[in-house]
Write an enzyme that holds these catalytic residues in place. Structure first.
Site, PDB file in Angstrom:
ATOM      1  N   CYS A 101      48.224 -35.536   6.216  1.00 14.98           N
ATOM      2  CA  CYS A 101      47.720 -34.231   5.601  1.00 14.98           C
ATOM      3  C   CYS A 101      49.210 -33.508   5.214  1.00 14.98           C
ATOM      4  O   CYS A 101      48.904 -32.673   4.336  1.00 14.98           O
ATOM      5  CB  CYS A 101      46.905 -33.371   6.266  1.00 14.98           C
ATOM      6  SG  CYS A 101      45.209 -34.216   6.679  1.00 14.98           S
ATOM      7  N   HIS A 129      47.211 -25.908   4.045  1.00 14.52           N
ATOM      8  CA  HIS A 129      46.299 -27.242   4.114  1.00 14.52           C
ATOM      9  C   HIS A 129      44.936 -26.596   4.362  1.00 14.52           C
ATOM     10  O   HIS A 129      44.539 -25.856   5.023  1.00 14.52           O
ATOM     11  CB  HIS A 129      46.832 -28.261   5.310  1.00 14.52           C
ATOM     12  CG  HIS A 129      46.170 -29.456   5.351  1.00 14.52           C
ATOM     13  ND1 HIS A 129      45.364 -30.069   4.210  1.00 14.52           N
ATOM     14  CD2 HIS A 129      45.392 -29.805   6.548  1.00 14.52           C
ATOM     15  CE1 HIS A 129      44.802 -30.936   4.754  1.00 14.52           C
ATOM     16  NE2 HIS A 129      44.689 -30.980   6.161  1.00 14.52           N
ATOM     17  N   ASN A 187      38.320 -31.154   3.418  1.00 12.60           N
ATOM     18  CA  ASN A 187      39.665 -31.567   3.814  1.00 12.60           C
ATOM     19  C   ASN A 187      40.187 -32.753   3.035  1.00 12.60           C
ATOM     20  O   ASN A 187      39.446 -33.822   3.246  1.00 12.60           O
ATOM     21  CB  ASN A 187      39.805 -31.730   5.274  1.00 12.60           C
ATOM     22  CG  ASN A 187      41.245 -32.087   5.755  1.00 12.60           C
ATOM     23  OD1 ASN A 187      42.062 -32.579   4.720  1.00 12.60           O
ATOM     24  ND2 ASN A 187      41.228 -32.303   7.060  1.00 12.60           N
TER      25      ASN A 187
HETATM   26  O1  UT7 Z   1      43.673 -32.319   8.337  1.00 13.18           O
HETATM   27  C1  UT7 Z   1      43.857 -33.045   9.660  1.00 13.18           C
HETATM   28  C2  UT7 Z   1      44.134 -31.816  10.497  1.00 13.18           C
HETATM   29  N1  UT7 Z   1      42.675 -31.819  11.062  1.00 13.18           N
HETATM   30  C3  UT7 Z   1      42.212 -30.601  11.419  1.00 13.18           C
HETATM   31  O2  UT7 Z   1      43.005 -29.600  11.414  1.00 13.18           O
HETATM   32  C4  UT7 Z   1      40.932 -30.434  12.147  1.00 13.18           C
HETATM   33  C5  UT7 Z   1      41.004 -29.490  13.420  1.00 13.18           C
HETATM   34  N2  UT7 Z   1      39.747 -29.545  14.133  1.00 13.18           N
HETATM   35  C6  UT7 Z   1      38.651 -28.583  13.590  1.00 13.18           C
HETATM   36  O3  UT7 Z   1      38.622 -28.047  12.635  1.00 13.18           O
HETATM   37  C7  UT7 Z   1      37.470 -28.450  14.503  1.00 13.18           C
HETATM   38  O4  UT7 Z   1      37.962 -28.695  15.834  1.00 13.18           O
HETATM   39  C8  UT7 Z   1      36.353 -29.046  14.080  1.00 13.18           C
HETATM   40  C9  UT7 Z   1      35.701 -28.385  12.869  1.00 13.18           C
HETATM   41  C10 UT7 Z   1      36.400 -30.522  13.916  1.00 13.18           C
HETATM   42  C11 UT7 Z   1      35.068 -28.844  15.282  1.00 13.18           C
HETATM   43  O5  UT7 Z   1      35.096 -27.537  15.470  1.00 13.18           O
HETATM   44  P1  UT7 Z   1      34.975 -27.231  17.121  1.00 13.18           P
HETATM   45  O6  UT7 Z   1      34.650 -25.760  17.183  1.00 13.18           O
HETATM   46  O7  UT7 Z   1      36.040 -27.597  17.725  1.00 13.18           O
HETATM   47  O8  UT7 Z   1      33.769 -27.937  17.581  1.00 13.18           O
HETATM   48  P2  UT7 Z   1      33.631 -28.806  18.825  1.00 13.18           P
HETATM   49  O9  UT7 Z   1      34.323 -29.903  18.200  1.00 13.18           O
HETATM   50  O10 UT7 Z   1      34.204 -28.365  20.151  1.00 13.18           O
HETATM   51  O11 UT7 Z   1      32.303 -29.265  18.889  1.00 13.18           O
HETATM   52  C12 UT7 Z   1      31.345 -28.373  19.440  1.00 13.18           C
HETATM   53  C13 UT7 Z   1      30.029 -28.642  19.401  1.00 13.18           C
HETATM   54  C14 UT7 Z   1      29.861 -29.961  20.324  1.00 13.18           C
HETATM   55  O12 UT7 Z   1      28.481 -29.843  20.845  1.00 13.18           O
HETATM   56  P3  UT7 Z   1      28.594 -30.068  22.491  1.00 13.18           P
HETATM   57  O13 UT7 Z   1      29.394 -30.879  23.075  1.00 13.18           O
HETATM   58  O14 UT7 Z   1      29.020 -28.249  22.758  1.00 13.18           O
HETATM   59  O15 UT7 Z   1      27.243 -29.892  22.780  1.00 13.18           O
HETATM   60  C15 UT7 Z   1      29.671 -31.337  19.025  1.00 13.18           C
HETATM   61  O16 UT7 Z   1      28.950 -32.049  19.520  1.00 13.18           O
HETATM   62  O17 UT7 Z   1      29.457 -28.871  18.136  1.00 13.18           O
HETATM   63  C16 UT7 Z   1      28.860 -30.373  18.112  1.00 13.18           C
HETATM   64  N3  UT7 Z   1      29.124 -30.897  16.728  1.00 13.18           N
HETATM   65  C17 UT7 Z   1      28.283 -30.618  15.689  1.00 13.18           C
HETATM   66  N4  UT7 Z   1      27.063 -30.086  15.596  1.00 13.18           N
HETATM   67  C18 UT7 Z   1      26.797 -30.001  14.481  1.00 13.18           C
HETATM   68  C19 UT7 Z   1      30.216 -31.653  16.202  1.00 13.18           C
HETATM   69  N5  UT7 Z   1      30.119 -31.674  14.975  1.00 13.18           N
HETATM   70  C20 UT7 Z   1      29.077 -31.256  14.623  1.00 13.18           C
HETATM   71  C21 UT7 Z   1      28.449 -31.275  13.513  1.00 13.18           C
HETATM   72  N6  UT7 Z   1      27.206 -30.564  13.245  1.00 13.18           N
HETATM   73  N7  UT7 Z   1      28.946 -31.856  12.268  1.00 13.18           N
END
Ligand code: UT7
Length: 354
Positions: free
Chosen positions: A137, A281, A311
């Site tokens: 990215c 970004h 993204n």
């Molecule tokens: O471009 C390259 C750089 N990339 C980035 O900068 C991405 C950086 N990361 C992020 O933007 C965030 O970490 C995400 C958007 C990917 C995820 O958000 P988060 O608030 O960190 O969520 P999480 O990964 O901690 O997931 C929270 C919960 C999990 O469930 P449990 O374990 O709490 O029961 C996931 O399984 O949300 C669940 N989850 C979803 N639920 C519904 C993960 N993806 C989804 C989804 N729909 N698509």
């Protein structure tokens, strides 16, 4: 020999003479910007029919509402060439005059040759040296840094810096953790010396960038390279598709982006108050808000289009820059701050004076 090949001009025998540089004129001014968004729109509602997710989750966690997915025939080079054409058209420069093409991508047409080579052919930019830059990215930001130095040094006259990605083709569409986040697209800028009578600012004023290879494992495509080739045995695990530990990447993003911005502004002798627009970004609205808040840059000075495109990797900043430019969000003399963060890990910021 195919008919198309027989019609082609042979490559020039000798390196083309560079047009003399005008003393005192900027050598790496931004002469044009362009972008290409594939037509197909993939909404959150449609994703909710594919994996266990919801519009509510995607919107509150990322700010995304929809993203674009390229058609099968729209290879990364096609996306990049379309964006480059728009930049050339805006600049009023013919592709035959371009002598450098850098394509930032991690989803190239092939392992090799470089996607930039296919773009050179599609544009008919016969005298351009063309290569790819793989910094995920952050690739477009790194590309601006490299191109502006080559132009400042008088090595090249006109450089196309392109960010192009077809991330949909390396997405695991069964993994809700990643498949809702990414989209396809391309953006481009033409850097170079303005023609006689053409007015343009100095372009890139300063850059700051960094890498942390110890965290390469938190965002990658682990299978398919020379380390772990794709085999019938590992094929079913989908490890030849994008893998991300979202939370760990998130933890690294804001701090490194803020530090890069501060470093680039310091090198340019500027502070946040001097910046007309920050073009970050577009990975997550919460990351963008966090960066702006820490830099004390008000929301109205932050360009955001993550809701429409998701993204798009190396294309994101390039696409956002073009959109902001065409919307008239800044003009001659304004200072723009670009910042990105991605796999590697890599990060970088660039201050441009328009
Ligand atoms: O471009 C390259 C750089 N990339 C980035 O900068 C991405 C950086 N990361 C992020 O933007 C965030 O970490 C995400 C958007 C990917 C995820 O958000 P988060 O608030 O960190 O969520 P999480 O990964 O901690 O997931 C929270 C919960 C999990 O469930 P449990 O374990 O709490 O029961 C996931 O399984 O949300 C669940 N989850 C979803 N639920 C519904 C993960 N993806 C989804 C989804 N729909 N698509």
């Amino acid at each position: 020999m195919s008919p198309s090949r027989s019609r082609r001009q042979p490559p020039p025998d000798a390196a083309p003479a560079l047009a003399p540089l005008r003393p005192g004129a900027p050598r790496a001014a931004v002469l044009g910007t362009g972008r290409y968004n594939p037509e197909r729109v993939l909404t959150n509602a449609e994703l909710a029919t594919m994996v266990d997710t919801s519009d509510e989750w995607i919107t509150t966690r990322t700010g995304m509402k929809e993203r674009r997915i390229a058609a099968e025939h729209e290879h990364t080079s096609v996306l990049g060439a379309n964006a480059a054409r728009a930049a050339l058209e805006q600049a009023g420069v013919d592709a035959s005059e371009v002598d450098l093409i850098i394509c930032a991508t991690v989803t190239g047409d092939m392992v090799f040759p470089a996607t930039a080579c296919f773009i050179q052919e599609l544009l008919g930019a016969r005298k351009a040296t063309a290569f790819d830059l793989a910094a995920a990215c952050t690739g477009f930001i790194y590309g601006l840094e490299v191109a502006s130095q080559l132009l400042e040094g008088g090595v090249h006259r006109y450089a196309l810096v392109i960010g192009a990605e077809k991330i949909g083709s390396v997405t695991d569409w069964t993994d809700r953790n990643t498949c809702v986040l990414f989209g396809d697209g391309a953006g481009a800028v033409l850097l170079g010396q303005p023609r006689e009578g053409q007015v343009a600012g100095p372009g890139v004023l300063a850059s700051a960038s960094g890498t942390d290879g110890s965290l390469a494992h938190i965002l990658n495509i682990p299978v398919g390279g020379t380390r772990t080739p794709l085999t019938p045995e590992n094929y079913g695990k989908n490890l030849h598709k994008l893998q991300m530990s979202g939370k760990e990447v998130y933890r690294q993003a804001v701090g490194n982006m803020v530090a890069a911005c501060q470093d680039a502004m310091r090198k340019a002798g500027l502070g946040p108050g001097d910046i007309k627009l920050i073009v970050p970004h577009q990975a997550n609205l919460r990351i963008i808000d966090g960066v702006a808040e820490r830099l004390k840059i008000p929301t109205e000075k932050v360009f955001i289009n993550v809701q429409r495109y998701g993204n798009t990797g190396a294309a994101a900043v390039a696409m956002a820059l073009d959109e902001a430019h065409r919307e008239g969000r800044f003009g001659r003399g304004d200072k723009i701050l670009l910042v990105a963060f991605g796999a590697g890990l890599t990060w970088g910021a660039t201050v441009i004076e328009w």
